[in-house]
Design an enzyme around this catalytic site. Structure first.
Site, short mmCIF file in Angstrom:
data_model
loop_
_atom_site.label_atom_id
_atom_site.label_comp_id
_atom_site.label_asym_id
_atom_site.label_seq_id
_atom_site.Cartn_x
_atom_site.Cartn_y
_atom_site.Cartn_z
N LYS A 38 4.98 -0.45 -10.68
CA LYS A 38 3.57 -0.85 -10.86
C LYS A 38 2.84 -0.24 -9.72
CE LYS A 38 4.86 -4.71 -7.84
NZ LYS A 38 5.54 -6.05 -7.66
N ARG A 136 3.53 -18.85 -6.85
CA ARG A 136 2.78 -17.90 -7.03
C ARG A 136 2.37 -17.81 -8.74
NH1 ARG A 136 3.75 -11.75 -5.06
NH2 ARG A 136 4.96 -11.69 -7.26
N TYR A 264 -17.25 7.62 14.87
CA TYR A 264 -18.37 6.50 14.83
C TYR A 264 -18.08 5.42 15.67
CZ TYR A 264 -19.40 8.57 10.20
OH TYR A 264 -19.44 9.33 9.05
N MET A 313 -14.06 7.53 6.80
CA MET A 313 -13.73 7.67 5.43
C MET A 313 -12.76 8.93 4.70
SD MET A 313 -16.12 7.50 1.92
CE MET A 313 -17.23 6.10 2.46
C1 LIG Z 1 6.90 -6.27 -7.25
C2 LIG Z 1 7.92 -7.18 -7.78
C3 LIG Z 1 9.29 -6.70 -7.64
C4 LIG Z 1 9.87 -5.44 -6.78
O1 LIG Z 1 10.09 -6.02 -5.22
P1 LIG Z 1 10.88 -4.97 -4.41
O2 LIG Z 1 10.93 -5.80 -3.21
O3 LIG Z 1 9.82 -3.88 -4.16
O4 LIG Z 1 11.90 -4.49 -4.98
C5 LIG Z 1 10.20 -7.53 -8.32
N1 LIG Z 1 9.66 -8.61 -9.07
C6 LIG Z 1 8.63 -9.05 -9.10
C7 LIG Z 1 8.20 -10.12 -9.79
C8 LIG Z 1 7.66 -8.26 -8.34
O5 LIG Z 1 6.33 -8.53 -8.44
#
Ligand SMILES: *Cc1c(COP(=O)(O)O)cnc(C)c1O
Length: 369
Positions: A38, A136, A264, A313
């Site tokens: 991801k 979550r 800045y 930036m």
């Molecule tokens: C992002 C995620 C992972 C990966 O976790 P890491 O700590 O990066 O290995 C695994 N499971 C779920 C549900 C996630 O959202």
């Protein structure tokens, strides 16, 4: 390795392979491995990473959102892809690209089975997510009967896996909490095969989970940060190699006289004579304002140079008073030695945030060695 001539994120695919092999060596040969790609594979490049890992025999991929999966499918990658956080607006895209949704609520289950019925789809793979304490996403254990009833009646879906997610697998002070999550997960999976009449894959562990709680690996593990080279613990970091190196160059050097300021809002005022280097990388590239004002740093000639004043930036300015350097010289923001983890820690954040934040403006370069 050629020196950087502009801001570049170098991605070492041989290190990726090394990390994957190391993590695999920590689990049973029969346990499946899901690679989490991801967020552009944690800020690197989802397609390149997915291709390399698919070549190395990874069993599953996971992304957060449907559009991330589409990009991987468009590159011709055919292995199963779990979408961790689908939303109903993308159900048509999911099915079109054979992406497998995590189903985490009764609303999602009802809407997805409804969607499949309309398109006369049967046995579509889904992944049931249970909440065991992270609070979550996920069903609660006491929804299990309702969920399996809907699935058995509908015929539109087939449960490819049942999973949950640990809240604090890297934190040794939360061992008891984690063990309780493992127990809660076991209670769910104890009943699921019988209620469905078949045995989906069961998985719980992320990177720190697989390193710290291998006894809970079940049928598959899900690793993100580990394959990118971070183990959330010194003990494991020494076996892993950060795959991404962020490099840039010195654009210009200035000399500040006492009481002169830089950047800045005059974020830094020199109390003595200072030499400062301006670098072509800023918050739009992923070096956020939290790294400004001497919290963050880069390395020039292997020497630490603190960021002075506010992050702009497109630029940062760093203190090179003590470094013998010139315009055009290479700058290391992070690499295998000066890790993203140490830079993130200096600014009170975590490696995950720093690496996933490297923006698409930064050119990617791939190396294998
Ligand atoms: C992002 C995620 C992972 C990966 O976790 P890491 O700590 O990066 O290995 C695994 N499971 C779920 C549900 C996630 O959202």
């Amino acid at each position: 390795m050629p020196k950087a001539t502009e801001t570049v994120l170098e991605i070492n695919l041989t290190s990726l392979e090394h990390n994957y092999n190391y993590l695999r060596s920590r689990i049973k040969a029969t346990t499946k491995f899901l690679a989490v790609v991801k967020a552009f594979a944690y800020g690197s490049d989802a397609v390149k990473i997915a291709e390399k890992l698919a070549h190395n025999g990874v069993d599953y991929l996971a992304v957060a959102y449907a559009n991330e999966g589409v990009e991987i499918r468009n590159a011709g990658i055919k292995i199963p892809i779990l979408v961790l956080h689908p939303v109903p607006a993308n159900f048509d895209v999911l099915v079109q690209y054979r992406l497998e949704p995590s189903i985490y609520s009764r609303r999602m289950l009802a809407l997805f089975t409804e969607h499949l019925k309309e398109t006369e789809t049967e046995n579509y793979p889904i992944h049931l997510k249970f909440n065991t304490g992270l609070n979550r996403l996920g069903f609660l254990e006491d929804e299990l009967d309702l969920v399996t009833d809907v699935i058995n009646e509908s015929k539109t879906v087939k449960v490819a896996s049942v999973f949950s997610h640990l809240a604090a697998s890297e934190d040794h002070n939360e061992k008891e909490f984690t063990e309780n999550q493992i127990r809660r997960f076991k209670k769910v999976i104890l009943r699921i095969d019988q209620q469905l009449g078949y045995a989906p894959i069961k998985h719980l562990l992320n990177t720190s989970g697989l390193l710290n709680y291998p006894e809970a690996q079940f049928d598959m593990v899900r690793s993100g940060i580990g394959i990118y080279g971070f183990g959330n613990d010194e003990k494991y970091n020494k076996h892993l190699k950060p795959i991404a190196s962020l490099k840039t160059i010195i654009s210009q050097i200035h000399h500040l006289e006492p009481n002169e300021s830089i950047g800045y809002n005059r974020g830094f005022t020199a109390s003595e004579r200072k030499t400062v280097a301006t670098l072509p990388i800023g918050h739009a590239d992923g070096i956020g304002r939290i790294y400004g004002n001497q919290k963050g740093f880069v390395f020039i000639k292997d020497t630490k140079a603190l960021i002075l004043g506010n992050t702009c930036m497109d630029m940062i300015m760093v203190d090179v008073t003590h470094i013998n350097c010139k315009e055009g010289d290479e700058v290391i923001v992070f690499n295998e030695i000066h890790t993203a983890d140490s830079l993130a820690t200096a600014a009170d954040t975590i490696s995950y945030e720093l690496i996933t934040g490297i923006s698409q403006r930064v050119k990617r370069r791939y190396i294998e060695k």
